[in-house]
Motif scaffolding. Structure first.
Motif, mmCIF file in Angstrom:
data_model
loop_
_atom_site.group_PDB
_atom_site.id
_atom_site.type_symbol
_atom_site.label_atom_id
_atom_site.label_comp_id
_atom_site.label_asym_id
_atom_site.label_seq_id
_atom_site.Cartn_x
_atom_site.Cartn_y
_atom_site.Cartn_z
ATOM 1 N N VAL A 25 0.837 -1.195 0.000
ATOM 2 C CA VAL A 25 0.000 0.000 0.000
ATOM 3 C C VAL A 25 0.875 1.249 0.000
ATOM 4 N N GLY A 26 2.002 1.195 0.713
ATOM 5 C CA GLY A 26 2.941 2.321 0.701
ATOM 6 C C GLY A 26 3.490 2.599 -0.688
ATOM 7 N N ALA A 27 3.719 1.537 -1.458
ATOM 8 C CA ALA A 27 4.196 1.728 -2.832
ATOM 9 C C ALA A 27 3.148 2.428 -3.687
ATOM 10 N N LEU A 28 1.875 2.161 -3.419
ATOM 11 C CA LEU A 28 0.805 2.874 -4.121
ATOM 12 C C LEU A 28 0.796 4.351 -3.728
ATOM 13 N N LEU A 29 0.986 4.617 -2.450
ATOM 14 C CA LEU A 29 1.034 6.001 -1.968
ATOM 15 C C LEU A 29 2.170 6.769 -2.628
ATOM 16 N N ASP A 30 3.297 6.111 -2.863
ATOM 17 C CA ASP A 30 4.449 6.775 -3.473
ATOM 18 C C ASP A 30 4.178 7.215 -4.913
ATOM 19 N N ARG A 31 3.160 6.630 -5.532
ATOM 20 C CA ARG A 31 2.831 6.997 -6.915
ATOM 21 C C ARG A 31 1.757 8.085 -6.993
ATOM 22 N N LEU A 32 1.361 8.592 -5.839
ATOM 23 C CA LEU A 32 0.360 9.657 -5.801
ATOM 24 C C LEU A 32 0.834 10.846 -6.622
ATOM 25 N N SER A 33 -0.029 11.359 -7.467
ATOM 26 C CA SER A 33 0.192 12.522 -8.347
ATOM 27 C C SER A 33 1.028 12.202 -9.580
ATOM 28 N N SER A 34 1.493 10.957 -9.732
ATOM 29 C CA SER A 34 2.285 10.590 -10.910
ATOM 30 C C SER A 34 1.359 10.326 -12.097
ATOM 31 N N PRO A 35 1.910 10.232 -13.310
ATOM 32 C CA PRO A 35 1.052 9.943 -14.469
ATOM 33 C C PRO A 35 0.280 8.638 -14.350
ATOM 34 N N ASP A 36 0.824 7.648 -13.598
ATOM 35 C CA ASP A 36 0.119 6.374 -13.426
ATOM 36 C C ASP A 36 -0.394 6.230 -11.992
ATOM 37 N N ASP A 37 -0.799 7.340 -11.395
ATOM 38 C CA ASP A 37 -1.332 7.366 -10.037
ATOM 39 C C ASP A 37 -2.478 6.352 -9.896
ATOM 40 N N PRO A 38 -2.343 5.354 -9.013
ATOM 41 C CA PRO A 38 -3.409 4.342 -8.871
ATOM 42 C C PRO A 38 -4.460 4.698 -7.823
ATOM 43 N N LEU A 39 -4.295 5.816 -7.130
ATOM 44 C CA LEU A 39 -5.166 6.147 -6.006
ATOM 45 C C LEU A 39 -6.144 7.282 -6.277
ATOM 46 N N TRP A 40 -5.648 8.395 -6.787
ATOM 47 C CA TRP A 40 -6.506 9.571 -6.911
ATOM 48 C C TRP A 40 -7.615 9.307 -7.936
ATOM 49 N N PRO A 41 -8.886 9.601 -7.599
ATOM 50 C CA PRO A 41 -10.001 9.226 -8.477
ATOM 51 C C PRO A 41 -10.218 10.171 -9.656
ATOM 52 N N ALA A 42 -9.167 10.379 -10.424
ATOM 53 C CA ALA A 42 -9.296 11.105 -11.692
ATOM 54 C C ALA A 42 -9.641 10.081 -12.775
ATOM 55 N N PRO A 43 -10.384 10.465 -13.800
ATOM 56 C CA PRO A 43 -10.764 11.828 -14.158
ATOM 57 C C PRO A 43 -12.112 12.291 -13.627
ATOM 58 N N ALA A 44 -12.797 11.472 -12.827
ATOM 59 C CA ALA A 44 -14.090 11.908 -12.311
ATOM 60 C C ALA A 44 -13.946 13.131 -11.414
ATOM 61 N N TRP A 45 -12.755 13.267 -10.794
ATOM 62 C CA TRP A 45 -12.437 14.438 -9.985
ATOM 63 C C TRP A 45 -11.118 15.030 -10.496
ATOM 64 N N PRO A 46 -10.902 16.333 -10.327
ATOM 65 C CA PRO A 46 -9.660 16.939 -10.830
ATOM 66 C C PRO A 46 -8.439 16.228 -10.272
ATOM 67 N N PRO A 47 -7.454 15.905 -11.098
ATOM 68 C CA PRO A 47 -6.299 15.137 -10.630
ATOM 69 C C PRO A 47 -5.406 15.945 -9.705
ATOM 70 N N MET A 48 -4.699 15.247 -8.841
ATOM 71 C CA MET A 48 -3.657 15.880 -8.020
ATOM 72 C C MET A 48 -2.414 16.042 -8.888
ATOM 73 N N ARG A 49 -1.883 17.266 -8.946
ATOM 74 C CA ARG A 49 -0.718 17.547 -9.770
ATOM 75 C C ARG A 49 0.231 18.494 -9.040
ATOM 76 N N PHE A 50 1.541 18.250 -9.185
ATOM 77 C CA PHE A 50 2.557 19.106 -8.587
ATOM 78 C C PHE A 50 3.555 19.562 -9.649
ATOM 79 N N ASP A 51 4.376 20.534 -9.265
ATOM 80 C CA ASP A 51 5.366 21.060 -10.197
ATOM 81 C C ASP A 51 6.610 20.191 -10.282
ATOM 82 N N ARG A 52 6.612 19.101 -9.534
ATOM 83 C CA ARG A 52 7.739 18.157 -9.550
ATOM 84 C C ARG A 52 7.223 16.834 -8.955
#
Length: 311
Positions: A25-52
């Motif tokens: 589960v921690g490995a999934l958390l580490d992919r948060l905001s990445s192009p292959d983010d498995p957690l954030w419920p996009a595209p139904a909701w605006p994606p989480m995005r950072f400048d890095r």
């Protein structure tokens, strides 16, 4: 899910026990905001995005909510502090409960200030609770391969979602819309409306043809990421271009007027055409976002090879 109010602070907690090792589960958390983010419920909701990439100092957010990563322990914890005028933070924590079980917890702490307090009660709380529960659903689905019954949207959340969905932005006729640009030797009218394509949304322009709801314009051309529809008449010729590129979908219109009947007709239609064009694009954009596979479902192909290597 727990909600607390103390000393003017909103504290909102969601947690889920997941039958999977904490490191998975921690490995999934580490992919948060990445192009292959498995957690954030996009595209139904605006994606989480950072400048890095995810890490301390990364700045961004989701939708109109802006924040910065202030603490990050890979595989265990990520904390995000809100930008002013909001005051507070939210964070994800993975807690091991044994070799094959863990808890994923999300905590929000927010100062109740003026209009922010009213906005929380009327709208933000309802959408926030839904988004976080969908994140927990995705975590469980991605980590275990099984899906618990997904969170159900209340009628109020559906109404808020429809009202808050992003709007199409006006722009110039895209350079990539080559078919639209080459349609006529002389163009009497053109416009273009653009929206961002979020993770999981289709990239095939054919999927977007439903934008022209109720219209039976024939396809007159296809090239790369562009589909061109249109019709010729005695008073004017009309073309609608649907262009999908790496980041956006653009609905463009070009018109050629032949005579006074065409000028009279278009003088009337032109008053409502921009509203109709951007409304139709927004409608199909939202519909395709809501019917897209979940983040966890999209992540499954990436998870299978990793599991195979560990076996």
């Amino acid at each position: 899910m727990r909600r607390f109010r103390r000393f003017g602070t909103i504290r909102n907690v969601h947690q889920r026990t997941i039958e999977a090792p904490a490191q998975d589960v921690g490995a999934l958390l580490d992919r948060l905001s990445s192009p292959d983010d498995p957690l954030w419920p996009a595209p139904a909701w605006p994606p989480m995005r950072f400048d890095r990439p995810l890490g301390v100092g990364a700045d961004g957010g989701h939708g109109f909510v802006r924040y910065r990563v202030t603490s990050y322990e890979p595989g265990r914890r990520a904390r995000f502090d809100f930008h002013p005028p909001m005051s507070g933070h939210h964070e994800f924590v993975v807690e091991p409960l044994g070799p094959e079980r863990c808890r994923l917890r999300h905590t929000l702490e927010l100062k109740r200030r003026g209009p922010m307090a009213l906005g929380w009660v009327l709208a933000v709380r309802w959408m926030h609770d839904t988004v976080v529960e969908e994140i927990l659903d995705n975590a469980e689905r991605a980590a275990t391969g099984t899906a618990t019954p997904p969170v159900r949207w209340s009628p109020w959340v559906r109404l808020l979602h429809r009202f808050m969905w992003e709007r199409a932005a006006a722009g110039d006729l895209p350079t990539g819309a080559r078919l639209a640009r080459a349609s006529f030797e002389r163009t009497d009218y053109s416009d273009a409306w653009r929206m961002t394509i979020h993770p999981g949304m289709p990239r095939d322009p054919e999927s977007w043809r439903g934008v022209l709801r109720g219209a039976s314009f024939p396809v007159v051309g296809r090239e790369g990421g562009e589909v061109l529809l249109g019709e010729d008449a005695g008073h004017l010729d009309f073309r609608a271009s649907i262009l999908v590129d790496d980041c956006h979908v653009t609905l463009s219109t070009v018109v050629r007027i032949h005579n006074w009947r065409g000028r009279l007709y278009w003088a009337v239609v032109q008053r409502v055409h921009p509203f109709m064009a951007r409304s139709m694009l927004r409608r199909i954009h939202r519909r395709l976002a809501l019917t897209a596979p979940s983040a966890a479902e999209r992540a499954q192909p990436a998870l299978v090879p990793a599991a195979a290597e560990g076996s």
